[in-house]
Design an enzyme around this catalytic site. Structure first.
Site, PDB file in Angstrom:
ATOM      1  CE1 TYR A  72      -3.254  -3.095   0.764  1.00  0.00           C
ATOM      2  CE2 TYR A  72      -4.220  -1.287  -0.480  1.00  0.00           C
ATOM      3  CZ  TYR A  72      -4.253  -2.603  -0.060  1.00  0.00           C
ATOM      4  OH  TYR A  72      -5.263  -3.431  -0.496  1.00  0.00           O
ATOM      5  CG  HIS A 154     -14.068  -1.507  -3.730  1.00  0.00           C
ATOM      6  ND1 HIS A 154     -13.710  -2.038  -4.960  1.00  0.00           N
ATOM      7  CD2 HIS A 154     -15.265  -2.077  -3.433  1.00  0.00           C
ATOM      8  CE1 HIS A 154     -14.647  -2.881  -5.370  1.00  0.00           C
ATOM      9  NE2 HIS A 154     -15.594  -2.933  -4.472  1.00  0.00           N
ATOM     10  CB  CYS A 210      -4.439   3.797  16.230  1.00  0.00           C
ATOM     11  SG  CYS A 210      -5.786   4.781  16.915  1.00  0.00           S
ATOM     12  CB  ILE A 278      -9.059  -0.460 -24.103  1.00  0.00           C
ATOM     13  CG1 ILE A 278      -8.727  -1.401 -22.946  1.00  0.00           C
ATOM     14  CG2 ILE A 278      -8.631   0.967 -23.815  1.00  0.00           C
ATOM     15  CD1 ILE A 278      -7.243  -1.459 -22.610  1.00  0.00           C
TER      16      ILE A 278
HETATM   17  C1  BV8 Z   1     -18.016  -8.933  -0.384  1.00  0.00           C
HETATM   18  C2  BV8 Z   1      -9.908  -2.239  -2.639  1.00  0.00           C
HETATM   19  C3  BV8 Z   1     -19.465  -9.936   1.153  1.00  0.00           C
HETATM   20  C4  BV8 Z   1      -8.592  -2.737  -2.155  1.00  0.00           C
HETATM   21  C5  BV8 Z   1     -10.987  -4.027  -3.925  1.00  0.00           C
HETATM   22  C6  BV8 Z   1     -16.512 -16.142  -5.880  1.00  0.00           C
HETATM   23  C7  BV8 Z   1     -17.359 -15.820  -6.904  1.00  0.00           C
HETATM   24  C8  BV8 Z   1     -17.958 -14.522  -6.956  1.00  0.00           C
HETATM   25  C9  BV8 Z   1     -17.686 -13.537  -5.978  1.00  0.00           C
HETATM   26  C10 BV8 Z   1     -16.859 -13.912  -4.964  1.00  0.00           C
HETATM   27  C11 BV8 Z   1     -16.285 -15.186  -4.912  1.00  0.00           C
HETATM   28  N1  BV8 Z   1     -15.546 -15.236  -3.836  1.00  0.00           N
HETATM   29  C12 BV8 Z   1     -15.614 -14.031  -3.187  1.00  0.00           C
HETATM   30  C13 BV8 Z   1     -16.427 -13.225  -3.876  1.00  0.00           C
HETATM   31  C14 BV8 Z   1     -16.791 -11.863  -3.558  1.00  0.00           C
HETATM   32  C15 BV8 Z   1     -15.595 -10.939  -3.885  1.00  0.00           C
HETATM   33  C16 BV8 Z   1     -15.286 -10.991  -5.361  1.00  0.00           C
HETATM   34  O1  BV8 Z   1     -15.998 -10.454  -6.167  1.00  0.00           O
HETATM   35  N2  BV8 Z   1     -14.147 -11.675  -5.673  1.00  0.00           N
HETATM   36  C17 BV8 Z   1     -13.757 -11.803  -7.103  1.00  0.00           C
HETATM   37  C18 BV8 Z   1     -12.238 -11.761  -7.186  1.00  0.00           C
HETATM   38  C19 BV8 Z   1     -14.293 -13.105  -7.650  1.00  0.00           C
HETATM   39  N3  BV8 Z   1     -16.048  -9.636  -3.490  1.00  0.00           N
HETATM   40  C20 BV8 Z   1     -15.762  -9.248  -2.229  1.00  0.00           C
HETATM   41  O2  BV8 Z   1     -15.091  -9.863  -1.433  1.00  0.00           O
HETATM   42  C21 BV8 Z   1     -16.405  -7.935  -1.817  1.00  0.00           C
HETATM   43  N4  BV8 Z   1     -17.008  -8.068  -0.526  1.00  0.00           N
HETATM   44  O3  BV8 Z   1     -18.493  -9.586  -1.277  1.00  0.00           O
HETATM   45  O4  BV8 Z   1     -18.454  -8.958   0.897  1.00  0.00           O
HETATM   46  C22 BV8 Z   1     -19.614  -9.915   2.585  1.00  0.00           C
HETATM   47  C23 BV8 Z   1     -20.882  -9.704   3.061  1.00  0.00           C
HETATM   48  C24 BV8 Z   1     -21.060  -9.732   4.439  1.00  0.00           C
HETATM   49  C25 BV8 Z   1     -19.967  -9.970   5.288  1.00  0.00           C
HETATM   50  C26 BV8 Z   1     -18.674 -10.156   4.773  1.00  0.00           C
HETATM   51  C27 BV8 Z   1     -18.492 -10.111   3.383  1.00  0.00           C
HETATM   52  C28 BV8 Z   1     -15.310  -6.843  -1.633  1.00  0.00           C
HETATM   53  C29 BV8 Z   1     -14.664  -6.583  -2.921  1.00  0.00           C
HETATM   54  C30 BV8 Z   1     -13.719  -5.370  -2.766  1.00  0.00           C
HETATM   55  C31 BV8 Z   1     -12.282  -5.762  -2.763  1.00  0.00           C
HETATM   56  N5  BV8 Z   1     -11.424  -4.587  -2.810  1.00  0.00           N
HETATM   57  N6  BV8 Z   1     -10.258  -2.873  -3.921  1.00  0.00           N
HETATM   58  C32 BV8 Z   1      -7.455  -2.363  -3.081  1.00  0.00           C
HETATM   59  O5  BV8 Z   1      -7.700  -1.724  -4.111  1.00  0.00           O
HETATM   60  O6  BV8 Z   1      -6.323  -2.705  -2.729  1.00  0.00           O
HETATM   61  S1  BV8 Z   1     -11.378  -4.784  -5.417  1.00  0.00           S
HETATM   62  C33 BV8 Z   1     -10.256  -4.126  -6.583  1.00  0.00           C
HETATM   63  O7  BV8 Z   1     -10.189  -5.086  -7.619  1.00  0.00           O
HETATM   64  C34 BV8 Z   1     -10.700  -2.850  -7.261  1.00  0.00           C
HETATM   65  O8  BV8 Z   1     -11.298  -1.950  -6.372  1.00  0.00           O
HETATM   66  C35 BV8 Z   1     -11.667  -3.381  -8.318  1.00  0.00           C
HETATM   67  O9  BV8 Z   1     -12.923  -3.606  -7.748  1.00  0.00           O
HETATM   68  C36 BV8 Z   1     -11.063  -4.717  -8.676  1.00  0.00           C
HETATM   69  C37 BV8 Z   1     -10.264  -4.615  -9.933  1.00  0.00           C
HETATM   70  O10 BV8 Z   1     -11.179  -4.577 -10.991  1.00  0.00           O
HETATM   71  P1  BV8 Z   1     -11.147  -3.347 -12.039  1.00  0.00           P
HETATM   72  O11 BV8 Z   1     -11.153  -2.068 -11.306  1.00  0.00           O
HETATM   73  O12 BV8 Z   1     -12.194  -3.614 -13.023  1.00  0.00           O
HETATM   74  O13 BV8 Z   1      -9.677  -3.451 -12.683  1.00  0.00           O
HETATM   75  P2  BV8 Z   1      -9.137  -4.529 -13.732  1.00  0.00           P
HETATM   76  O14 BV8 Z   1      -7.684  -4.310 -13.789  1.00  0.00           O
HETATM   77  O15 BV8 Z   1      -9.672  -5.888 -13.415  1.00  0.00           O
HETATM   78  O16 BV8 Z   1      -9.789  -4.086 -15.134  1.00  0.00           O
HETATM   79  C38 BV8 Z   1      -9.423  -2.857 -15.709  1.00  0.00           C
HETATM   80  C39 BV8 Z   1     -10.337  -2.677 -16.910  1.00  0.00           C
HETATM   81  O17 BV8 Z   1     -10.051  -1.409 -17.489  1.00  0.00           O
HETATM   82  C40 BV8 Z   1     -10.118  -3.732 -18.001  1.00  0.00           C
HETATM   83  O18 BV8 Z   1     -11.395  -4.163 -18.473  1.00  0.00           O
HETATM   84  C41 BV8 Z   1      -9.373  -2.948 -19.095  1.00  0.00           C
HETATM   85  O19 BV8 Z   1      -9.716  -3.432 -20.380  1.00  0.00           O
HETATM   86  C42 BV8 Z   1      -9.911  -1.546 -18.885  1.00  0.00           C
HETATM   87  N7  BV8 Z   1      -9.041  -0.432 -19.308  1.00  0.00           N
HETATM   88  C43 BV8 Z   1      -7.684  -0.331 -19.178  1.00  0.00           C
HETATM   89  N8  BV8 Z   1      -7.265   0.888 -19.633  1.00  0.00           N
HETATM   90  C44 BV8 Z   1      -8.388   1.570 -20.039  1.00  0.00           C
HETATM   91  C45 BV8 Z   1      -9.524   0.732 -19.829  1.00  0.00           C
HETATM   92  N9  BV8 Z   1     -10.782   1.103 -20.134  1.00  0.00           N
HETATM   93  C46 BV8 Z   1     -10.948   2.355 -20.664  1.00  0.00           C
HETATM   94  N10 BV8 Z   1      -9.913   3.228 -20.866  1.00  0.00           N
HETATM   95  C47 BV8 Z   1      -8.625   2.874 -20.588  1.00  0.00           C
HETATM   96  N11 BV8 Z   1      -7.646   3.745 -20.820  1.00  0.00           N
HETATM   97 ZN    ZN Z   2      -6.982   2.959  17.831  1.00  0.00          ZN
END
Ligand code: BV8
Ligand code: ZN
Length: 308
Positions: A72, A154, A210, A278
């Site tokens: 981070y 997030h 903290c 893209i």
């Molecule tokens: C939750 C913060 C429930 C931290 C992030 C199995 C199946 C389905 C779902 C799950 C599963 N197991 C677990 C889950 C749920 C899980 C999930 O979805 N996992 C995925 C991996 C399968 N979700 C969670 O855990 C969420 N919480 O469900 O809680 C719960 C309920 C009650 C009690 C307890 C729990 C929490 C999810 C949040 C995680 N934190 N970020 C940090 O950043 O360090 S997620 C992080 O990754 C980002 O924030 C973002 O969300 C994700 C990355 O995705 P993108 O942003 O889309 O980036 P990526 O690189 O993938 O894509 C970029 C895109 O841009 C591409 O398409 C590319 O073509 C395009 N691009 C590139 N350049 C350009 C462009 N487009 C236009 N112009 C350009 N120039």
């Molecule tokens: Zn504290």
């Protein structure tokens, strides 16, 4: 043919934008790609040969807070060096009521729901507000971007939260603590010396603390497996929306990845979805697809140039 298709797509999209009442934008790492922030997919998804998503979990932090804090620290430094790009600024302008009224005259609300934690959308809002304050003698709230249109679902990279008492401060200091800077320097010198990369271990006692109770602090972001704190508010906004712009996301992480399909099902399936990427990467069907860099496609599709 291509050009005709593109203009028809653009015209039709403009018609839907013009009639839209409640507009949401769901954004991902692609929104910040042009600002030099690595995305999660492809090369950007790796840090020191580690999967970014494997470090963004409470388990990883429990096991190795030193390594996760170095990850981070790297992201904080990258975000501090970055500037909002034309896509961030276009979305910030949509938060200005007088501009929204010209781009989407039927709109009652506009929300940007971003998955990004880099803070560049907040900085874009500040930049647009500053620009309009200097351009307009006495700007009214109608002339300034409304920050409550932005939802950082997030969390925020620069939030530092206590692991015990939850006390949270917004802290842009660089470095956040000297140990992170020293570890970074040591790692860089090892690489530059062509030596084998090794993990620099920072004692927990030297990691960010903290300011209230002195306990170990963590980045104020939502990790995988953690609940989305603002989900209730977000679900209400998504349920009301009739137009969703999906910008620069691979739609692989839920619940964000489901919002577009939910909007399309709204009002007896009259909701509309437009993708800006893209490459085509939406989880469900879309009504409009703008393939290209969002920093170019979005300002054009929103027709912002003509309304300012
Ligand atoms: C939750 C913060 C429930 C931290 C992030 C199995 C199946 C389905 C779902 C799950 C599963 N197991 C677990 C889950 C749920 C899980 C999930 O979805 N996992 C995925 C991996 C399968 N979700 C969670 O855990 C969420 N919480 O469900 O809680 C719960 C309920 C009650 C009690 C307890 C729990 C929490 C999810 C949040 C995680 N934190 N970020 C940090 O950043 O360090 S997620 C992080 O990754 C980002 O924030 C973002 O969300 C994700 C990355 O995705 P993108 O942003 O889309 O980036 P990526 O690189 O993938 O894509 C970029 C895109 O841009 C591409 O398409 C590319 O073509 C395009 N691009 C590139 N350049 C350009 C462009 N487009 C236009 N112009 C350009 N120039
Ligand atoms: Zn504290």
């Amino acid at each position: 043919m291509e050009a005709a298709l593109r203009s028809r797509n653009m015209e039709e999209f403009r018609r839907v934008l013009h009639a839209a009442k409640n507009i949401i934008v769901v954004a991902g790492a692609g929104l910040s790609a042009a600002s030099g922030i690595p995305t999660f997919r492809g090369a950007g998804g790796m840090w020191r040969s580690l999967e970014a998503v494997s470090l963004a979990t409470p388990e990883a932090f429990d096991q190795n807070p030193s390594l996760v804090w170095q990850f981070y620290h790297y992201r904080r430094e990258a975000a501090l060096r970055a500037q909002p790009n034309a896509a961030h600024l276009a979305l910030a302008k949509m938060m200005v009521p007088s501009i929204l009224a010209r781009v989407a005259p039927a709109a009652q609300s506009f929300h940007l729901i971003t998955q990004n934690v880099d803070g560049l959308s907040t900085r874009a809002i500040q930049a647009v507000a500053e620009e309009r304050r200097s351009a307009l003698s006495s700007p009214s709230p109608q002339d300034l971007p409304n920050p409550s249109c932005l939802i950082e679902m997030h969390g925020r990279l620069f939030d530092v939260r206590c692991t015990q008492c939850n006390h949270t401060v917004l802290d842009f200091s660089s470095p956040l603590c000297s140990a992170l800077h020293e570890a970074d320097k040591e790692h860089t010198s090892v690489i530059q010396a062509g030596q084998k990369e090794h993990e620099v271990k920072i004692p927990v006692s030297e990691l960010p603390k903290c300011s209230e109770c002195g306990s170990l602090a963590r980045p104020g972001v939502v990790w995988f497996g953690e609940e989305i704190p603002l989900l209730e508010d977000i679900d209400k906004i998504v349920a009301e929306a009739d137009l969703c712009l999906v910008v620069g996301t691979s739609s692989r992480v839920s619940p964000a990845a489901n919002f577009a399909m939910e909007v399309r099902a709204n009002n007896n399936r009259t909701g509309r979805v437009a993708e800006f990427n893209i490459e085509s990467s939406s989880r469900g069907p879309v009504d409009f697809r703008f393939i290209g860099e969002c920093e170019t496609e979005l300002p054009e599709a929103l027709g912002l140039k003509d309304v300012e």
